[in-house]
Each structure stands twice: as structure tokens, then as C-alpha cells.
Design an enzyme around this catalytic site. Structure first.
Site, PDB file in Angstrom:
ATOM      1  N   ASP A 123       7.369  17.784 -69.499  1.00 51.58           N
ATOM      2  CA  ASP A 123       6.169  18.365 -68.903  1.00 51.58           C
ATOM      3  C   ASP A 123       5.441  17.265 -68.157  1.00 51.58           C
ATOM      4  O   ASP A 123       5.472  16.097 -68.564  1.00 51.58           O
ATOM      5  CB  ASP A 123       5.260  18.958 -69.974  1.00 51.58           C
ATOM      6  N   ASP A 148       7.573  26.393 -66.343  1.00 56.41           N
ATOM      7  CA  ASP A 148       6.466  27.123 -66.950  1.00 56.41           C
ATOM      8  C   ASP A 148       5.704  27.930 -65.903  1.00 56.41           C
ATOM      9  O   ASP A 148       5.297  29.068 -66.152  1.00 56.41           O
ATOM     10  CB  ASP A 148       5.509  26.166 -67.658  1.00 56.41           C
TER      11      ASP A 148
END
Length: 182
Positions: free
Chosen positions: A130, A146
Site C-alpha cells: 500500500d 483498492d
């Protein structure tokens, strides 16, 4: 109740849209993660637009907000299940909008599943990369996969609210005048 046709296409066209959206989401996700891992130090924060948008490289062993970090293997199994369902449903899609929904979802799930399968610490237990941080909006760090998944869910809700089926048809609700017989 009548049915209205909205953006109905053949199954081959819909499958091409699913594949194209999935390929785009997956490709952008994996390319961005490759660049992040190769150019940032884990934990490093790089302001992009001041505190509005920052790159912050983290490895996420869980779900959103790093929840259930000890359950990585469950997310791996769930992702495989979602991919199976998408492939099964894809043959029934006759709507460009629904094809985009399933394509974005497929690309996003495949992006994070690739991390879980092939990144450290081990096969099936890998941590998701991330790096996108928008502290003013939500206190989370996320990635392109995401974004693709969330975008697919927003479109899913809009199509569902509008009553558009996988085949592109839309159920029309009777107007108040028609319902009262006026």
C-alpha cells in the site's frame, strides 16, 4: 411493468470490456507497486500535494486499515473465490456498465491476490503493498487495486439503485399517475 434496454451488447463485447478493465486495473496496480518497492523505503512519506496526497510505503498483512492481520490466508482464499464467481458471472453480462464493474473488481482482486501469493513473508501469506495516503479524506493507506475495487462497488450500487440488470435491461417503476389510474 415494462423493461427498457440500456446499453445492451453481445457477450463477446462484454467479455472484452471485462478483460480490458481487469487488465488496466491489474497492470496499473502492479506497475505502481513495482515502482514503489523499487524507489521508496518502507515507512517513508513523500508529499505529492502537500498533506492532501502523500506516498507512504507500507506492507499490509490484513484487510482495510490492517484489520485481521493474522488472517492473510483467509483473504487469499476469499480472493480466489471472488475471482471464480466473477468468471462464472462474466458469461451472463450484456451491459457495458456491468462489464466495467466486474472488470475493475477482477483487476483489483487479482492485484492484491498477486501480492498475497508472491510477496514476503511467504506464498499465500504475502503482505499487500500500500502506498497512497490521503490523510484529510480517510485515515488509511491504499493502492490502485483498492481504488479499482471501491470504484467497482460504487458503480455496482448506482446500477443496482437504477435497476439495471446484468443483461442491460432496466425495470421501469410505474409513475404515480399510472399507479392511481389517472
Amino acid at each position: 411493468m415494462g423493461a427498457e434496454r440500456a446499453a445492451k451488447v453481445g457477450s463477446a463485447t462484454a467479455l472484452l470490456v471485462v478483460a480490458g478493465a481487469a487488465f488496466a486495473a491489474y497492470g496499473l496496480d502492479q506497475l505502481s507497486k513495482f515502482l514503489v518497492v523499487g524507489n521508496l523505503t518502507e515507512g517513508e512519506i513523500v508529499p505529492v500535494l502537500g498533506s492532501v496526497l502523500e506516498w507512504q510505503f507500507v506492507r499490509n498483512p490484513g484487510a482495510a486499515f490492517s484489520l485481521a492481520s493474522g488472517m492473510t490466508w483467509i483473504f487469499t482464499i476469499l480472493a480466489a473465490g471472488v475471482i471464480t464467481v466473477i468468471i462464472w458471472f462474466a458469461r451472463r453480462i450484456r451491459s457495458i456498465a456491468w462489464a466495467v464493474v466486474f472488470g475493475l473488481l477482477l483487476g483489483g482482486v487479482l492485484g492484491n491476490l498477486t501480492d498475497r501469493l508472491f510477496r514476503e513473508p511467504s506464498f499465500g501469506l504475502g503482505h499487500v503493498v500500500d502506498f497512497i495516503s490521503t490523510p484529510w479524506l480517510i485515515p488509511a493507506i491504499y493502492n490502485i487495486a483498492d481504488i479499482a475495487i471501491v470504484s467497482s462497488m460504487v458503480i455496482f450500487m448506482m446500477l443496482t439503485i437504477r435497476g439495471i440488470g446484468l443483461d442491460g435491461s432496466r425495470e421501469l417503476r410505474p409513475s404515480k399517475a399510472a399507479a392511481t389510474g389517472a
